[in-house]
Scaffold this motif. Sequence first.
Motif, PDB file in Angstrom:
ATOM      1  N   SER A 180      22.011   7.884  -1.999  1.00  0.00           N
ATOM      2  CA  SER A 180      21.850   8.429  -0.759  1.00  0.00           C
ATOM      3  C   SER A 180      21.383   9.813  -0.826  1.00  0.00           C
ATOM      4  O   SER A 180      20.899  10.369   0.164  1.00  0.00           O
ATOM      5  CB  SER A 180      23.490   8.741  -0.511  1.00  0.00           C
ATOM      6  OG  SER A 180      23.952   9.767  -1.423  1.00  0.00           O
ATOM      7  N   LEU A 181      20.826  10.240  -1.919  1.00  0.00           N
ATOM      8  CA  LEU A 181      20.006  11.666  -2.205  1.00  0.00           C
ATOM      9  C   LEU A 181      18.584  11.128  -2.411  1.00  0.00           C
ATOM     10  O   LEU A 181      17.756  12.071  -2.403  1.00  0.00           O
ATOM     11  CB  LEU A 181      20.491  12.179  -3.413  1.00  0.00           C
ATOM     12  CG  LEU A 181      22.290  12.895  -3.234  1.00  0.00           C
ATOM     13  CD1 LEU A 181      22.459  13.577  -4.417  1.00  0.00           C
ATOM     14  CD2 LEU A 181      22.210  13.560  -2.064  1.00  0.00           C
ATOM     15  N   SER A 182      18.184   9.907  -2.320  1.00  0.00           N
ATOM     16  CA  SER A 182      17.002   9.455  -2.396  1.00  0.00           C
ATOM     17  C   SER A 182      15.912  10.274  -1.503  1.00  0.00           C
ATOM     18  O   SER A 182      16.066  10.317  -0.305  1.00  0.00           O
ATOM     19  CB  SER A 182      16.672   7.915  -2.652  1.00  0.00           C
ATOM     20  OG  SER A 182      17.459   7.385  -3.558  1.00  0.00           O
ATOM     21  N   THR A 183      14.995  10.704  -2.204  1.00  0.00           N
ATOM     22  CA  THR A 183      13.882  11.281  -1.418  1.00  0.00           C
ATOM     23  C   THR A 183      12.413  10.588  -1.610  1.00  0.00           C
ATOM     24  O   THR A 183      11.775  10.989  -0.913  1.00  0.00           O
ATOM     25  CB  THR A 183      13.871  12.754  -1.544  1.00  0.00           C
ATOM     26  OG1 THR A 183      13.416  13.090  -2.855  1.00  0.00           O
ATOM     27  CG2 THR A 183      14.659  13.759  -1.175  1.00  0.00           C
ATOM     28  N   SER A 184      12.535   9.483  -2.264  1.00  0.00           N
ATOM     29  CA  SER A 184      11.211   9.006  -2.709  1.00  0.00           C
ATOM     30  C   SER A 184      11.416   7.433  -3.050  1.00  0.00           C
ATOM     31  O   SER A 184      12.532   7.079  -3.421  1.00  0.00           O
ATOM     32  CB  SER A 184      10.609   9.550  -4.118  1.00  0.00           C
ATOM     33  OG  SER A 184      11.255   9.573  -5.117  1.00  0.00           O
ATOM     34  N   PHE A 185      10.342   6.655  -3.192  1.00  0.00           N
ATOM     35  CA  PHE A 185      10.615   5.288  -3.746  1.00  0.00           C
ATOM     36  C   PHE A 185      11.161   5.151  -5.136  1.00  0.00           C
ATOM     37  O   PHE A 185      12.125   4.245  -5.345  1.00  0.00           O
ATOM     38  CB  PHE A 185       9.292   4.518  -3.570  1.00  0.00           C
ATOM     39  CG  PHE A 185       9.320   3.477  -4.468  1.00  0.00           C
ATOM     40  CD1 PHE A 185       9.869   2.171  -3.682  1.00  0.00           C
ATOM     41  CD2 PHE A 185       8.458   3.072  -5.656  1.00  0.00           C
ATOM     42  CE1 PHE A 185       9.946   1.315  -4.433  1.00  0.00           C
ATOM     43  CE2 PHE A 185       8.528   2.085  -6.160  1.00  0.00           C
ATOM     44  CZ  PHE A 185       9.175   0.846  -5.759  1.00  0.00           C
ATOM     45  N   LEU A 186      10.726   5.979  -5.882  1.00  0.00           N
ATOM     46  CA  LEU A 186      11.237   5.946  -7.476  1.00  0.00           C
ATOM     47  C   LEU A 186      12.725   6.391  -7.572  1.00  0.00           C
ATOM     48  O   LEU A 186      13.507   5.547  -8.418  1.00  0.00           O
ATOM     49  CB  LEU A 186      10.453   6.780  -8.298  1.00  0.00           C
ATOM     50  CG  LEU A 186       8.868   6.100  -8.675  1.00  0.00           C
ATOM     51  CD1 LEU A 186       8.426   7.240  -9.609  1.00  0.00           C
ATOM     52  CD2 LEU A 186       9.079   4.955  -9.424  1.00  0.00           C
ATOM     53  N   MET A 187      13.097   7.113  -6.803  1.00  0.00           N
ATOM     54  CA  MET A 187      14.529   7.414  -6.832  1.00  0.00           C
ATOM     55  C   MET A 187      15.477   6.581  -6.195  1.00  0.00           C
ATOM     56  O   MET A 187      16.342   6.144  -6.677  1.00  0.00           O
ATOM     57  CB  MET A 187      14.904   8.858  -6.120  1.00  0.00           C
ATOM     58  CG  MET A 187      16.094   9.776  -6.298  1.00  0.00           C
ATOM     59  SD  MET A 187      16.141  11.405  -5.769  1.00  0.00           S
ATOM     60  CE  MET A 187      17.691  11.684  -5.824  1.00  0.00           C
TER      61      MET A 187
END
Length: 161
Positions: free
Chosen positions: A105-112
Amino acid sequence: MLRRQADGTRRPAGKPARTLLSFSFALLGVEFIDELVDGVSGAAWPLIRDDLRLSYIQIGMLLSVPGLLAIVVESVMGILADVWRRRVLVLAGGGAFAAALLVTSLSTSFLMLLCGSIIFYPASGAFVSISQAALMDSDPARHEQNMARWTLSGSLGNVAG
């Protein structure tokens, strides 16, 4: 050892019916939550793709890499669940399940997002699959009924998602 109840059913000795019922509802809740998350995440893919500007190759990686890694991890956890304490594995899986949802839910990028998915898949396996095994083993006399309840709980979660 099984103990005969007033209604003619047989329950494991030492487990009162009320405790067994609470335990069963908790495990059915696990399946409901897992299917709810699956339903919501499936519907959210277009929004996730747009928000993180993902390519179709990245989406393919998000859908395949965590699953392939989970095959290996879940195989080991399944064996461990048969020879060790299931409760610890279910609780650890539940904690990892929640942590993976937080990271996702906190992802801001593909890797996250990929890291969240890599945590989520085996955590879901530990949390859900081992919970299902525990439910089936909790009352062997009601195996078929518990399996039907499990399926209904998952179906309701999927519809809600």
